[in-house]
Design a protein around this motif. Sequence first.
Motif, short mmCIF file in Angstrom:
data_model
loop_
_atom_site.label_atom_id
_atom_site.label_comp_id
_atom_site.label_asym_id
_atom_site.label_seq_id
_atom_site.Cartn_x
_atom_site.Cartn_y
_atom_site.Cartn_z
N ALA A 61 -16.97 27.56 11.84
CA ALA A 61 -18.13 28.42 11.34
C ALA A 61 -18.88 28.60 12.64
O ALA A 61 -18.93 28.08 13.71
CB ALA A 61 -18.87 27.44 10.53
N ASN A 66 -28.30 26.40 9.48
CA ASN A 66 -27.75 27.35 8.67
C ASN A 66 -26.17 27.51 9.43
O ASN A 66 -26.13 27.26 10.42
CB ASN A 66 -28.48 28.65 8.43
CG ASN A 66 -29.45 28.88 7.87
OD1 ASN A 66 -29.92 28.01 6.99
ND2 ASN A 66 -30.65 29.35 8.38
N PHE A 77 -22.37 29.86 8.88
CA PHE A 77 -21.85 31.10 8.34
C PHE A 77 -20.38 31.01 8.56
O PHE A 77 -20.01 30.56 9.69
CB PHE A 77 -22.46 32.30 9.06
CG PHE A 77 -23.69 32.35 9.00
CD1 PHE A 77 -24.43 33.02 7.83
CD2 PHE A 77 -24.74 32.01 10.07
CE1 PHE A 77 -25.84 33.19 7.80
CE2 PHE A 77 -26.05 32.17 9.93
CZ PHE A 77 -26.57 32.71 8.62
N PRO A 78 -19.68 31.01 7.89
CA PRO A 78 -19.77 31.53 6.43
C PRO A 78 -20.52 30.35 5.71
O PRO A 78 -20.50 29.42 5.77
CB PRO A 78 -18.42 31.65 5.87
CG PRO A 78 -17.60 30.67 6.72
CD PRO A 78 -17.96 30.55 7.90
N VAL A 79 -21.02 31.00 4.68
CA VAL A 79 -22.06 30.27 3.82
C VAL A 79 -21.42 29.13 3.16
O VAL A 79 -22.19 28.30 2.87
CB VAL A 79 -22.90 31.29 2.64
CG1 VAL A 79 -23.59 30.44 1.86
CG2 VAL A 79 -23.75 32.05 3.57
#
Length: 101
Positions: free
Chosen positions: A26, A37, A39-41
């Motif tokens: 990620a 945060n 990504f990927p979510v």
Amino acid sequence: MNILRDDNLDTEYDYLLLDASGAVIARITFLPGGTVNAFPVDFGFFSSWNRKGQVLSILDQEGRLIAYFNAEGLDDRGRKLIWGSIKMGGFWLEYSLREAV
């Protein structure tokens, strides 16, 4: 910039999360103000982060520790890594962060 040593925590930090084999899992973004945060979510890191000394902690939305990174070193190409662990279910698995370029 190094999130474990940099005194300016008002900076955005981008790292790649690597598994034990070195595969990118990620992209992790540590935002000013303590938000993190991924990504990927579907990786699931929408929570907060903090640093005490040279220990970087990621907390879930209830404030429970879900990851920590506290050791630095170099990979076989001389790139800086920060090692730590992420909680997956009842287990703590080893992962590392590498600065995204």
